[in-house]
Design a protein around this motif. Structure first.
Motif, PDB file in Angstrom:
ATOM      1  N   LEU A 221       0.854  -1.189   0.000  1.00 47.02           N
ATOM      2  CA  LEU A 221       0.000   0.000   0.000  1.00 47.02           C
ATOM      3  C   LEU A 221       0.889   1.237   0.000  1.00 47.02           C
ATOM      4  O   LEU A 221       0.861   2.031  -0.936  1.00 47.02           O
ATOM      5  N   ILE A 222       1.674   1.405   1.064  1.00 48.86           N
ATOM      6  CA  ILE A 222       2.707   2.453   1.072  1.00 48.86           C
ATOM      7  C   ILE A 222       3.945   1.917   1.778  1.00 48.86           C
ATOM      8  O   ILE A 222       3.851   1.072   2.668  1.00 48.86           O
ATOM      9  N   THR A 231       4.787   3.434  -3.516  1.00 49.93           N
ATOM     10  CA  THR A 231       3.491   2.755  -3.573  1.00 49.93           C
ATOM     11  C   THR A 231       3.409   2.030  -4.910  1.00 49.93           C
ATOM     12  O   THR A 231       4.201   2.320  -5.820  1.00 49.93           O
ATOM     13  N   ILE A 266      -3.605   6.392  -8.597  1.00 53.11           N
ATOM     14  CA  ILE A 266      -2.445   6.856  -7.830  1.00 53.11           C
ATOM     15  C   ILE A 266      -1.951   8.196  -8.370  1.00 53.11           C
ATOM     16  O   ILE A 266      -1.672   9.138  -7.617  1.00 53.11           O
ATOM     17  N   THR A 321      -7.946   1.091  -1.932  1.00 55.56           N
ATOM     18  CA  THR A 321      -7.544   1.330  -3.307  1.00 55.56           C
ATOM     19  C   THR A 321      -8.612   0.818  -4.273  1.00 55.56           C
ATOM     20  O   THR A 321      -9.469   0.006  -3.916  1.00 55.56           O
TER      21      THR A 321
END
Length: 412
Positions: A221-222, A231, A266, A321
Motif C-alpha cells: 500500500l505504502i 506505492t 495513484i 484502493t
C-alpha cells in the motif's frame, strides 16, 4: 538492523532454542496475557520478526506515520467508519541465519519489566514442549458463507451497473469457510508460507479485539524507507505457468485496462496534492505465489520534495484502493455495502510494521484467513469490468483461496 545493534541485543540465553520454539512460546505468552502480537516476514527477506507489546492494542482514527512510535498497524477494510488498531512495540524478536536478536523498543520500559518478560518467556519455552498449541484470539461468527452461484449473481449485478455507465470497475469479494486440519500447527504453516512465497508479505496478527489472521499478500500500500516513499499499482490476475517465461505472458485488454485504472488513481492522488516529482516503473508482470499480476511502482524522494508527511497523506488518499473497491471509489463502496452482503472485517484493510528501524511497510491485507478454533475463513475478491464473465471471476477467487489452501494441504 545494523551489526552493532545485533551485537548489543543478541541474547545468548535464548540461543539454545530454535526459532520455531521461540515463536511458539512468545505467541503462547501473548495469548495467556491477553495481549496483541504480530509476526511477519517482508518480501524477498529471510529475517522473521515478532513484535510483542505489554499493553492492549490502541484504537486509532488516523495513522500519523511521522508521530507514531515503533509498532504494527492493523486496519479494517472500512477504516474511517471503523477504527484501526495499533500495537505499540515493546519487544522485537528477530530471527535470521540461526541467530536470535532481542531488541527492547520502548525506552520508557524499565529493565525490571524486560527481565521479568525474559523469565516468563523461558518458563513458557519449557511449558510449550509439552503443549505446543498456540491460543487464537477472537471467535468469529462462522455464519453460512454465500454460495458460488450467489457470487456469480453478484458479479452479474456489478456488470449491469458498469454497463449502465455508473461505474468503471467494481471489486466484489466473497468468503469461504474451511475446517482446519486436526493438530493444526500455526508456526509450521507460517514457515510453509514463507518458503513458498518469497515475494509476499507473510504475516500472523492476533489481537483480542480483532481476532487472529494469517496472510500472504503481494500488494504494497505504502512504504517509507528513510527518505524514499513508495506505492504500487497491482491488478489483473492469471494463473502462473512454471513452464512459461514471465516476459512472454500475454494479458487481455480487460486485464491491462484494470491495472491501468489503479495506476491512474495513484497519479490522480499525486495531482490532488500537487506532487509532480515522482518516478514510475512498469507495468511489468510479477509472480505472487501461484498467480501472476501486472505491477507499476511509483517512488518519491521525500527530501527532494520536502514532503515528510507524504506517507500519512497518501495512506488517507489511497485506502481503500481501486484494486479492492473499484472506481469511482465512493460510489463503488456504497454499491458494495448494499450488494456484497459480506463483512470483510480486516480483509482488504491494511497492515504492517511502522517506524521500525526508520522504515514503514504497509500492505493491503489480501490472500488472508481469519482463524477461530478449529475453523478458518478465507477471503478473496475479483476486479469486475464491463468485459468480465461471472464464471471467470468466480474461478479467480478460487485461485486466490488456493494461495493459502495449497500450503495448508501440504503441511498436513
Amino acid at each position: 538492523m545494523n551489526n552493532q545493534e545485533k551485537a548489543i541485543t543478541l541474547e545468548p540465553d535464548l540461543g539454545s532454542f530454535t526459532k520455531e520454539e521461540l515463536i511458539r512460546a512468545a505467541l503462547q505468552w501473548a495469548g495467556k496475557q491477553g495481549l496483541p502480537v504480530a509476526l511477519w516476514r517482508r518480501p524477498f527477506q529471510s529475517e522473521v520478526n515478532l513484535l510483542l507489546s505489554f499493553e492492549a492494542a490502541k484504537e486509532v482514527t488516523q495513522y500519523d506515520i511521522q508521530e507514531l512510535s515503533n509498532g504494527f498497524a492493523f486496519a479494517p477494510f472500512s477504516f474511517g467508519e471503523e477504527k484501526g488498531l495499533f500495537i505499540s512495540g515493546d519487544i522485537l524478536l528477530s530471527f535470521d541465519f540461526n541467530e536470535t536478536v532481542f531488541t527492547p523498543l520502548n525506552k520508557e520500559q524499565g529493565s525490571e519489566q524486560i527481565q521479568k518478560f525474559k523469565v516468563q518467556l523461558i518458563e513458557q519455552l519449557e511449558a510449550s514442549r509439552t503443549n505446543p498449541e498456540v491460543p487464537l484470539n477472537g471467535g468469529m461468527s462462522l455464519t453460512e458463507p454465500s454460495s458460488p452461484s450467489d457470487y456469480e449473481h453478484l458479479v452479474e449485478r456489478c456488470i449491469e451497473a458498469i454497463q449502465a455507465g455508473t461505474f468503471e470497475k467494481i471489486v466484489p469479494a466473497r468468503s469461504k469457510d474451511i475446517a482446519l486440519p486436526e493438530n493444526f500447527d500455526l508456526v509450521a504453516f507460517f514457515n510453509g508460507l514463507c518458503q513458498a512465497y518469497q515475494n509476499a508479505f507473510i504475516s500472523y496478527v492476533s489481537i483480542p479485539q480483532a481476532g487472529s489472521w494469517l496472510g500472504a499478500t503481494p500488494e504494497v500500500l505504502i512504504e517509507k524507507e528513510t527518505q524514499v516513499f513508495r506505492t504500487i499499482a497491482l491488478a489483473a490476475t492469471q494463473r502462473y505457468n512454471p513452464d512459461a517465461s514471465l516476459t512472454d505472458t500475454a494479458w487481455t485488454q480487460k486485464e491491462i485496462e484494470e491495472q491501468a485504472m489503479v495506476s491512474r488513481y495513484i497519479i490522480n492522488c499525486f495531482k490532488k496534492i500537487r506532487l509532480r516529482e515522482f518516478s514510475e516503473k512498469g507495468p511489468e508482470t510479477v509472480k505472487a505465489g501461484n498467480l501472476l499480476h501486472l505491477k507499476t511502482t511509483f517512488e518519491v524522494d521525500l527530501q527532494a520534495t520536502n514532503f515528510q508527511e507524504l506517507p500519512t497523506v497518501m495512506l488517507e488518499l489511497l485506502h481503500p484502493t481501486s484494486a479492492v473497491a473499484g472506481m469511482p471509489k465512493e460510489e463503488t463502496l456504497a454499491f458494495l455495502k448494499v450488494q456484497e452482503k459480506l463483512n470483510r472485517r480486516f480483509y482488504s484493510g491494511f497492515l504492517g510494521p511502522v517506524n521500525i528501524e526508520d522504515c514503514t511497510h504497509l500492505y493491503v491485507n489480501l490472500r488472508c484467513m481469519e482463524l477461530a478454533g478449529s475453523h478458518g475463513r478465507l477471503f478473496a475478491g475479483a476486479g469486475v469490468t464491463a468485459h468480465s464473465r461471472p464464471q471467470k471471476e468466480l474461478a479467480e477467487t478460487e485461485m486466490k483461496f488456493n494461495t493459502l489452501l495449497n500450503i495448508l494441504n501440504q503441511s498436513h
